[in-house]
Write a protein that holds these residues in place. Structure first.
Motif, PDB file in Angstrom:
ATOM      1  N   ILE A 152       1.309  -5.456  -4.296  1.00 38.22           N
ATOM      2  CA  ILE A 152       1.637  -4.638  -5.467  1.00 38.22           C
ATOM      3  C   ILE A 152       1.766  -5.540  -6.682  1.00 38.22           C
ATOM      4  N   GLU A 207       0.104  -4.603   1.688  1.00 38.12           N
ATOM      5  CA  GLU A 207      -0.213  -4.181   0.326  1.00 38.12           C
ATOM      6  C   GLU A 207       0.242  -5.264  -0.646  1.00 38.12           C
ATOM      7  N   GLU A 261       2.962  -2.994   5.917  1.00 35.93           N
ATOM      8  CA  GLU A 261       2.783  -1.542   6.039  1.00 35.93           C
ATOM      9  C   GLU A 261       1.976  -1.193   7.298  1.00 35.93           C
ATOM     10  N   GLY A 316       3.483   2.838   3.217  1.00 38.10           N
ATOM     11  CA  GLY A 316       4.653   2.366   2.466  1.00 38.10           C
ATOM     12  C   GLY A 316       5.289   1.141   3.104  1.00 38.10           C
ATOM     13  N   GLY A 317       5.898   0.316   2.276  1.00 35.59           N
ATOM     14  CA  GLY A 317       6.496  -0.939   2.743  1.00 35.59           C
ATOM     15  C   GLY A 317       7.653  -0.689   3.708  1.00 35.59           C
ATOM     16  N   GLU A 341       3.871  -6.312   0.676  1.00 36.45           N
ATOM     17  CA  GLU A 341       4.663  -5.372   1.477  1.00 36.45           C
ATOM     18  C   GLU A 341       3.996  -5.178   2.835  1.00 36.45           C
ATOM     19  N   LYS A 400      -2.112   5.974  -1.144  1.00 35.79           N
ATOM     20  CA  LYS A 400      -0.930   5.221  -0.710  1.00 35.79           C
ATOM     21  C   LYS A 400       0.339   6.005  -0.998  1.00 35.79           C
ATOM     22  N   ALA A 401       1.305   5.773  -0.151  1.00 37.37           N
ATOM     23  CA  ALA A 401       2.656   6.258  -0.421  1.00 37.37           C
ATOM     24  C   ALA A 401       3.484   5.017  -0.737  1.00 37.37           C
TER      25      ALA A 401
END
Ligand code: 0L1
Ligand code: MG
Length: 262
Positions: free
Chosen positions: A142, A140, A109, A233-234, A107, A62-63
């Protein structure tokens, strides 16, 4: 590196135990202000090694902090990179038990699925397109292990960039059949739209986050394996969730995915 191997192992054990037992801790740079980026990724690598030793499979990468919205929300200026273990995956439309987490946020993505190895240095979005089988909507979840999400970038990297769970769904689409910069997304919480955006919010193009990840890995003698799933990424800031919340993400031309928190 500034930390010795014993300290790296102890910090990894502490952070992983926080993850597994849903307990928070203070950011580790309070105790170790001298730690550097190598230390931070070494701690993350040790968490990864511990999981693999217990039989978990690493299914992707993941980024994080790849959008200005996220960077602003977190007060930082650079992306970070982490890994995805098999047990992070929640089936599309499935449930996520908040008791296993500390203070989850979601998030929206774009997830990339690779068909060939991707390696830097010099990786660019053209190489990412060539290596990508398809893209899909992904949410995602988190869950920073740090109290009240209070951390700095090195602490976050050590904590596997707050990775906790994710769900993928909707339509697999060839990355070159859509303009991922202008693709619109809507994130809904309990039927109400709570965040909107377009792919370009992620570093101008979500594929740029994947290229950056490949270049980051190459500095460490690593690559993105074929058959990986990568969260780019979000697109918007992260949204806090609690038991009872239903979350869905709709991505233009790619359908939707979702999960429920119980
Ligand atoms: O995936 C992400 O963008 C999260 C990165 C870590 C920072 C956070 O916990 O929000
Ligand atoms: Mg993320």
């Amino acid at each position: 590196m500034k930390l010795d191997a014993t300290t790296v192992a102890l910090l990894a054990e502490r952070l992983e135990n926080c993850e597994l037992q849903a307990e928070d801790t203070l950011k580790i740079t309070e105790e170790h202000p001298e730690m550097d980026w190598e230390d931070a990724y070494a701690i993350q690598d040790e968490i990864r090694r511990r999981k693999v030793a217990r039989g978990s499979k690493i299914i992707g990468l993941k980024a994080g902090l790849t959008s200005h919205a996220k960077m602003k929300q977190m007060g930082v200026q650079n992306p970070v990179f982490g890994f995805l273990a098999d047990y992070f995956a929640i089936p599309d439309g499935g449930t996520c038990d908040v008791k296993a987490l500390i203070h989850p946020k979601v998030e929206p993505e774009i997830a990339f699925f690779t068909k060939t190895v991707l390696r830097g240095p010099g990786c660019h979005i053209g190489a990412v397109f060539a290596a990508t089988d398809f893209v899909m909507p992904g949410i995602e979840v988190i869950d920073s292990r740090y109290r009240d999400f209070k951390f700095d970038l090195k602490s976050v990297v050590a904590d596997n960039t707050s990775a906790a769970r994710f769900v993928i769904g909707g339509q697999p689409v060839s990355a070159s059949h859509l303009d991922l910069r202008t693709v619109g997304i809507v994130l809904e919480k309990n039927g109400e739209a709570v965040a909107f955006g377009a792919g370009a919010a992620v570093l101008g193009h979500p594929a740029a986050a994947i290229a950056m990840l490949a270049n980051h890995l190459s500095e460490r003698g690593e690559e993105i394996p074929a058959g990986s799933i990568i969260l780019s990424g979000g697109i918007t800031e992260a949204i806090a969730v609690q038991a009872g919340d239903a979350i869905s993400l709709r991505v233009q031309g790619m359908g939707s995915t979702g999960l429920r928190f119980i």
